[in-house]
Each structure stands twice: as structure tokens, then as C-alpha cells.
Write an enzyme that holds these catalytic residues in place. Structure first.
Site, PDB file in Angstrom:
ATOM      1  N   TYR A  55       1.057  -1.037   0.068  1.00  0.00           N
ATOM      2  CA  TYR A  55      -0.044  -0.030   0.044  1.00  0.00           C
ATOM      3  C   TYR A  55       0.836   1.379  -0.008  1.00  0.00           C
ATOM      4  O   TYR A  55       1.642   1.407   0.868  1.00  0.00           O
ATOM      5  CB  TYR A  55      -0.983  -0.174   1.127  1.00  0.00           C
ATOM      6  N   HIS A 123       0.217 -11.974   1.225  1.00  0.00           N
ATOM      7  CA  HIS A 123      -0.929 -11.228   0.697  1.00  0.00           C
ATOM      8  C   HIS A 123      -1.450 -11.856  -0.610  1.00  0.00           C
ATOM      9  O   HIS A 123      -2.658 -11.833  -0.916  1.00  0.00           O
ATOM     10  CB  HIS A 123      -0.217  -9.778   0.282  1.00  0.00           C
ATOM     11  N   SER A 202     -12.881  -5.084   2.575  1.00  0.00           N
ATOM     12  CA  SER A 202     -14.292  -4.641   1.733  1.00  0.00           C
ATOM     13  C   SER A 202     -15.641  -5.167   2.117  1.00  0.00           C
ATOM     14  O   SER A 202     -16.339  -5.227   1.478  1.00  0.00           O
ATOM     15  CB  SER A 202     -13.915  -4.900   0.245  1.00  0.00           C
ATOM     16  N   PRO A 203     -15.798  -4.918   3.531  1.00  0.00           N
ATOM     17  CA  PRO A 203     -17.167  -5.503   3.890  1.00  0.00           C
ATOM     18  C   PRO A 203     -18.240  -4.780   3.514  1.00  0.00           C
ATOM     19  O   PRO A 203     -19.641  -4.960   3.707  1.00  0.00           O
ATOM     20  CB  PRO A 203     -16.886  -5.479   5.256  1.00  0.00           C
ATOM     21  N   LEU A 204     -18.073  -3.447   2.944  1.00  0.00           N
ATOM     22  CA  LEU A 204     -18.898  -2.560   2.643  1.00  0.00           C
ATOM     23  C   LEU A 204     -18.993  -2.481   1.125  1.00  0.00           C
ATOM     24  O   LEU A 204     -19.564  -1.588   0.520  1.00  0.00           O
ATOM     25  CB  LEU A 204     -18.535  -0.954   2.986  1.00  0.00           C
ATOM     26  N   GLY A 205     -18.606  -3.451   0.450  1.00  0.00           N
ATOM     27  CA  GLY A 205     -18.684  -3.469  -0.835  1.00  0.00           C
ATOM     28  C   GLY A 205     -17.897  -2.663  -1.734  1.00  0.00           C
ATOM     29  O   GLY A 205     -18.142  -2.018  -2.741  1.00  0.00           O
ATOM     30  N   ARG A 206     -16.688  -2.289  -1.214  1.00  0.00           N
ATOM     31  CA  ARG A 206     -15.627  -1.208  -1.799  1.00  0.00           C
ATOM     32  C   ARG A 206     -16.477   0.070  -1.729  1.00  0.00           C
ATOM     33  O   ARG A 206     -16.030   1.070  -2.602  1.00  0.00           O
ATOM     34  CB  ARG A 206     -15.196  -1.513  -3.141  1.00  0.00           C
ATOM     35  N   GLY A 207     -17.365   0.255  -0.897  1.00  0.00           N
ATOM     36  CA  GLY A 207     -18.024   1.611  -0.817  1.00  0.00           C
ATOM     37  C   GLY A 207     -19.479   1.529  -1.378  1.00  0.00           C
ATOM     38  O   GLY A 207     -20.224   2.726  -1.228  1.00  0.00           O
ATOM     39  N   PHE A 208     -19.931   0.428  -2.196  1.00  0.00           N
ATOM     40  CA  PHE A 208     -21.297   0.644  -2.538  1.00  0.00           C
ATOM     41  C   PHE A 208     -22.177   0.599  -1.636  1.00  0.00           C
ATOM     42  O   PHE A 208     -23.391   1.180  -1.698  1.00  0.00           O
ATOM     43  CB  PHE A 208     -21.293  -0.725  -3.574  1.00  0.00           C
TER      44      PHE A 208
END
Length: 322
Positions: A55, A123, A202-208
Site C-alpha cells: 500500500y 498477501h 471490503s465488507p462495505l462492497g468497496r463503498g457501494f
């Protein structure tokens, strides 16, 4: 803050903080804002911080290290090796060679400013190096006291079994959300059979699933993902809107409902939603107090089955499930 147990007696806060977007992939960095967010996380008891040498590259570990200086005893630091990048960002592919990972570990320790890494993930699996060779070297790092726990990320079930036979795995990090449920077949069964905790990224769907999917900057990597393109984007935006309606019905936000769903999948599940903003962090933390009923679960299951498009493009999908 509630605590949860992953594998091998590794205990963390029930919710972690993904730090990737603070330095890379999701638009311009703001170190001061990100540092304030990390400090607020610690104050809230969110003490499980996730980073990687990839990162930035390298800059995110330095950011995390500086942010937790003086508070090292409060945090569980997870970082990763295996996606090899040059300082200018050039990607060299997956690297699981023992000589490489030993140097990568030492470099991560230096950037983080710590004498040990609490959880060290591979990773991505290197298909050209037998997993036993990679994990033999990782076992040596544990024996040397440089690493306390080991993890895998996006490894296939058979690979997980082979690695675990060399040295026990504490955590598996995989993309998992209402919008991405690939692991629910053989992979999740394998982790639980072996006593390995699940760390969904990404438990938030990468922001969706936050309701803010239309706010991306021009350089955001999500523009390359199929779910964020054309008709897929419009269809998924509509689904997110319906999840928002479910959230409003129970007095929560869409992000809180999405996280509550992930948290409800088991006490061995510790999601790491990423954010660089204090207000979003506080919103996410409040998801621990959200309870979903049978009606909400049923409605969410129906919506999740309608997601359009893949989570990665074809090239990126070639690096997972190895």
C-alpha cells in the site's frame, strides 16, 4: 469495544480498521486526516489495524507506525508481504520466495517502528513457489520472534491446508460482504474446520454499501472493476438504494446494516472496513449495536443474489484462489 477471537488465541477488537485507502488506490492521500482517524479508532477501542507493504507502496506502513507510536501496546498490527512493488508503484507480481519474504519482514518492521508484527499475511500466493517453502520461512520468522501470528489472503482451500500443515494459520483475509460471497462454500468450511478466523476486507462492497458509490475521484482504482461500470453500476446502485431503505426502517445507515450482516456471520469473523474519515469510522463502529431481525436478513439475502458484475477484472482475478 467488544472483542473476538480469530485462530491460535489471537484476540482483536470485534471490528478492525483497513488502512489501505489512506495511502493508495482510492484517491489522493491526506496523512493528517488519516492519522486523526487512526487515533480516533484507538480511542474507540478499535485496535486491529490492517496495512501492507504494497500500500503506497511502503507509505501506508510508515503512516500506521507513526500514528501508533507511543500506543504500541494497545494495538494488533497486521501487515502483509507477497505483492512485490517498486517504490515508484510498478508491480512485479506475486513473490513468495523465502529470501524475499525475510527481507520484506525486516523492512516492514523498520517502517512500522516495531520489534514484532502481530499478524503477518501472505498477501497473494506465488504460483511459482511451493507454499511449503514460503511457509517454512514464515515459521522461522515466528520462531525468531519477529512475527506472532500468520495469515493467508485470497488463498485457495487446498493451499490453506498445505500452509496450515507447516505452521498454524490464525486468520484468513478474504473479500466478503453482501455483494461478495464467493467464500461461503468450500473456503469458509475449510477455515472453520482448521480453526482459522475470518477477516473480511471490503465488507462495505468497496463503498457501494455505504450509499456513496458515486463519489469516486478520477484516479480511483474502482473504476476498473466490473461492478462499477456501465449497466452493472446502475443496477448495483439500485440494490444499494434498497439496502438503504431496509436500514432506514430500523434506524440505521446502509453501512451499519452491511457491517451488522457481516458481523452476524460468526464470532470468528472480524471485518476491517476501511476509511480515512473520523465520521465514517464512528458510523462503522456503531454497527456493533445494530441487530438485524429475520425480516431484514431475508430481504438482504434476496438483494445480495442480484449483484451485477465481478469484483475484479480478469487480470486481477488471476491472482486469487491459488
Amino acid at each position: 469495544m467488544k472483542q473476538r477471537a480469530l485462530g491460535q488465541d489471537l484476540r482483536t477488537s470485534a471490528l478492525g480498521l483497513g488502512c489501505m485507502g489512506m495511502s493508495d488506490f482510492y484517491g489522493p492521500a491526506d496523512d493528517a486526516q488519516s492519522t486523526a482517524t487512526i487515533h480516533r479508532a484507538l480511542d474507540l477501542g478499535i485496535t486491529f489495524l490492517d496495512t501492507s507493504d504494497a500500500y503506497g507502496p511502503f507509505t501506508n506502513e510508515r503512516l500506521v507506525g507513526k500514528a501508533v507510536a507511543g500506543r504500541r501496546d494497545e494495538v494488533v498490527i497486521a501487515t502483509k508481504f507477497g505483492i512485490e512493488r517498486l517504490p515508484d508503484g510498478t508491480r512485479l507480481g506475486s513473490n513468495g520466495r523465502p529470501d524475499y519474504l525475510r527481507k520484506a519482514c525486516d523492512a516492514s518492521l523498520e517502517r512500522l517502528g516495531v520489534d514484532h508484527i502481530d499478524l503477518y499475511y501472505q498477501h497473494r500466493v506465488d504460483p511459482d513457489v511451493p507454499i511449503e517453502e514460503t511457509w517454512g520461512a514464515l515459521k522461522e520468522l515466528v520462531e525468531a520472534g519477529k512475527v506472532l501470528h500468520l495469515g493467508v489472503s485470497e488463498a485457495a482451500p487446498a493451499t490453506v491446508r498445505r500452509a496450515h500443515a507447516v505452521h498454524p494459520i490464525s486468520a484468513g483475509q478474504y473479500e466478503y460482504s453482501l455483494f461478495t460471497r464467493d467464500i461461503e462454500s468450500e473456503l469458509l468450511r475449510t477455515l472453520r474446520e482448521l480453526g482459522i478466523g475470518l477477516v473480511p476486507y471490503s465488507p462495505l462492497g468497496r463503498g457501494f454499501l455505504t450509499g456513496a458509490a458515486g463519489d469516486l475521484t478520477a484516479g480511483d482504482v474502482r473504476h476498473t472493476h466490473p461492478r462499477w461500470q456501465g449497466e452493472n453500476f446502475a443496477a448495483n446502485q439500485a440494490l444499494a438504494g434498497k439496502i438503504g431503505e431496509i436500514a432506514a426502517g430500523i434506524g440505521a445507515t446502509p453501512a451499519q446494516v452491511a457491517l451488522a450482516w457481516v458481523l452476524a456471520q460468526g464470532d470468528d469473523v472480524v471485518p476491517i472496513p476501511g476509511t480515512r474519515r473520523v465520521d465514517r469510522l464512528e458510523e462503522n463502529a456503531a454497527a456493533l449495536e445494530v441487530t438485524l431481525g429475520a425480516a431484514e436478513f431475508a430481504a438482504l439475502e434476496s438483494l445480495a443474489a442480484q449483484v451485477s458484475g465481478g469484483r475484479y477484472n480478469a487480470q486481477q482475478m488471476g491472482t486469487v484462489n491459488i
